[in-house]
Write a protein that holds these residues in place. Structure first.
Motif, PDB file in Angstrom:
ATOM      1  N   ARG A   1       0.862  -1.393   0.073  1.00 44.87           N
ATOM      2  CA  ARG A   1       0.194  -0.061   0.082  1.00 44.87           C
ATOM      3  C   ARG A   1       0.889   1.372  -0.037  1.00 44.87           C
ATOM      4  O   ARG A   1       0.706   2.363  -0.905  1.00 44.87           O
ATOM      5  CB  ARG A   1      -1.052  -0.047   1.197  1.00 44.87           C
ATOM      6  N   GLN A   2       1.886   1.350   0.781  1.00 44.91           N
ATOM      7  CA  GLN A   2       2.576   2.286   0.918  1.00 44.91           C
ATOM      8  C   GLN A   2       3.564   2.823  -0.551  1.00 44.91           C
ATOM      9  O   GLN A   2       3.506   3.597  -0.927  1.00 44.91           O
ATOM     10  CB  GLN A   2       3.719   2.430   2.140  1.00 44.91           C
ATOM     11  N   LEU A   3       3.855   1.606  -0.860  1.00 42.75           N
ATOM     12  CA  LEU A   3       4.609   1.776  -2.205  1.00 42.75           C
ATOM     13  C   LEU A   3       3.774   2.140  -3.267  1.00 42.75           C
ATOM     14  O   LEU A   3       4.012   2.974  -4.158  1.00 42.75           O
ATOM     15  CB  LEU A   3       5.095   0.227  -2.701  1.00 42.75           C
TER      16      LEU A   3
ATOM     17  N   PRO B   1       5.055  10.591   0.727  1.00 41.02           N
ATOM     18  CA  PRO B   1       6.488  11.237   0.756  1.00 41.02           C
ATOM     19  C   PRO B   1       7.500  10.044   0.250  1.00 41.02           C
ATOM     20  O   PRO B   1       7.370   8.980   0.416  1.00 41.02           O
ATOM     21  CB  PRO B   1       6.798  11.592   2.004  1.00 41.02           C
ATOM     22  N   ALA B   2       8.284  10.776  -0.690  1.00 40.83           N
ATOM     23  CA  ALA B   2       9.507   9.857  -1.255  1.00 40.83           C
ATOM     24  C   ALA B   2      10.508  10.581  -1.029  1.00 40.83           C
ATOM     25  O   ALA B   2      11.519  10.808  -1.814  1.00 40.83           O
ATOM     26  CB  ALA B   2       9.235   9.571  -2.467  1.00 40.83           C
ATOM     27  N   PRO B   3      11.138  10.787   0.171  1.00 41.69           N
ATOM     28  CA  PRO B   3      12.518  11.448   0.463  1.00 41.69           C
ATOM     29  C   PRO B   3      13.671  10.607  -0.250  1.00 41.69           C
ATOM     30  O   PRO B   3      13.798   9.426  -0.186  1.00 41.69           O
ATOM     31  CB  PRO B   3      12.526  11.494   2.016  1.00 41.69           C
ATOM     32  N   GLY B   4      14.204  11.480  -1.144  1.00 40.54           N
ATOM     33  CA  GLY B   4      15.611  10.700  -1.675  1.00 40.54           C
ATOM     34  C   GLY B   4      15.074  10.059  -3.085  1.00 40.54           C
ATOM     35  O   GLY B   4      15.988   9.281  -3.827  1.00 40.54           O
ATOM     36  N   GLY B   5      13.712  10.096  -3.292  1.00 43.34           N
ATOM     37  CA  GLY B   5      13.508   9.594  -4.880  1.00 43.34           C
ATOM     38  C   GLY B   5      12.559   8.379  -4.599  1.00 43.34           C
ATOM     39  O   GLY B   5      12.448   7.658  -3.442  1.00 43.34           O
ATOM     40  N   LEU B   6      11.773   7.882  -5.564  1.00 39.66           N
ATOM     41  CA  LEU B   6      10.957   6.969  -5.611  1.00 39.66           C
ATOM     42  C   LEU B   6      11.404   5.588  -5.278  1.00 39.66           C
ATOM     43  O   LEU B   6      10.691   4.783  -4.653  1.00 39.66           O
ATOM     44  CB  LEU B   6      10.038   6.826  -6.776  1.00 39.66           C
ATOM     45  N   PHE B   7      12.624   5.457  -5.777  1.00 34.92           N
ATOM     46  CA  PHE B   7      13.386   4.102  -5.514  1.00 34.92           C
ATOM     47  C   PHE B   7      14.664   4.115  -4.329  1.00 34.92           C
ATOM     48  O   PHE B   7      15.191   3.283  -4.444  1.00 34.92           O
ATOM     49  CB  PHE B   7      14.055   3.736  -6.942  1.00 34.92           C
ATOM     50  N   ALA B   8      14.369   5.106  -3.396  1.00 39.40           N
ATOM     51  CA  ALA B   8      15.430   5.190  -2.412  1.00 39.40           C
ATOM     52  C   ALA B   8      15.199   4.339  -1.235  1.00 39.40           C
ATOM     53  O   ALA B   8      16.154   3.873  -0.571  1.00 39.40           O
ATOM     54  CB  ALA B   8      15.339   6.779  -1.852  1.00 39.40           C
ATOM     55  N   THR B   9      13.913   3.782  -1.162  1.00 36.77           N
ATOM     56  CA  THR B   9      13.622   2.742  -0.162  1.00 36.77           C
ATOM     57  C   THR B   9      13.104   1.555  -0.691  1.00 36.77           C
ATOM     58  O   THR B   9      12.736   1.557  -1.810  1.00 36.77           O
ATOM     59  CB  THR B   9      12.654   3.276   1.013  1.00 36.77           C
ATOM     60  N   GLY B  10      13.244   0.257   0.060  1.00 38.74           N
ATOM     61  CA  GLY B  10      12.969  -0.980  -0.310  1.00 38.74           C
ATOM     62  C   GLY B  10      14.171  -1.646  -1.254  1.00 38.74           C
ATOM     63  O   GLY B  10      15.006  -0.889  -1.552  1.00 38.74           O
ATOM     64  N   ASP B  11      14.081  -2.790  -1.452  1.00 35.19           N
ATOM     65  CA  ASP B  11      14.978  -3.646  -2.096  1.00 35.19           C
ATOM     66  C   ASP B  11      14.474  -3.671  -3.700  1.00 35.19           C
ATOM     67  O   ASP B  11      13.279  -4.067  -4.028  1.00 35.19           O
ATOM     68  CB  ASP B  11      15.068  -5.054  -1.827  1.00 35.19           C
TER      69      ASP B  11
END
Length: 174
Positions: free
Chosen positions: A93-95, A104-114
């Protein structure tokens, strides 16, 4: 005199949502059709949450989706000529909100998660399934751009429950 608290407020509802009474009848009908939430990504990287999508079996198989032609995803997919489509699960859901621009996407959309890097764009590393597609065409369609892709590769794992978009909210199968 009312005191104002510093900082932003978090809304319990979508502050950008069109009130029900102002929606077109077509939009109200579309809202009553449950749709699987998918993540479309392209090399660049760029991505977009899409719930208006259809997979058509055939030789070759195809994927159709209604996307925002002003999105970074469209810029990246049209430049690369390819993209990936990943069905999301209730755990995503958060993704989904992040790639829809609602979280919010601090650092960009792909900054978190694997993420797993593919020739079609990054896909979530724990994705149960995804398709790599070659862009085959696009045209204006209503409020959006109808994008058509030829499915060149499919990866499937154990089937999980899909994340569903229904009447402006996420839900899941009972």
């Amino acid at each position: 005199m009312q005191s104002e608290e510093p900082g932003g407020r978090i809304h319990s509802t979508d502050p950008f949502a069109i009130p029900e009474t102002e929606k077109s009848q077509v939009r109200r009908l579309r809202g009553r059709l449950a749709a699987t939430v998918t993540l479309w990504t392209a090399p660049g990287p760029a991505g977009l949450t899409v719930s208006s999508a259809v997979v058509a079996d055939g030789d070759p198989g195809r994927v159709l989706g209604l996307i925002d032609e002003e999105s970074d995803f469209w810029d990246a997919a049209s430049a690369a000529g390819r993209f990936a489509v990943t069905p999301l699960t209730p755990a995503d859901r958060q993704l989904a909100d992040r790639f829809a621009g609602l979280f919010p996407a601090p650092g960009g959309l792909f900054a978190t998660g694997d993420w797993e890097e593919t020739g079609y764009g990054p896909v979530p590393a724990r994705a149960g399934a995804w398709a790599g597609c070659r862009l085959d065409g696009s045209r204006p369609c209503g409020w959006a751009l109808l994008l058509e892709g030829v499915i060149e590769t499919v990866r499937t794992g154990p089937a999980g429950s899909p994340l569903i978009h229904y009447r402006g909210r996420y839900t899941e199968l009972a």
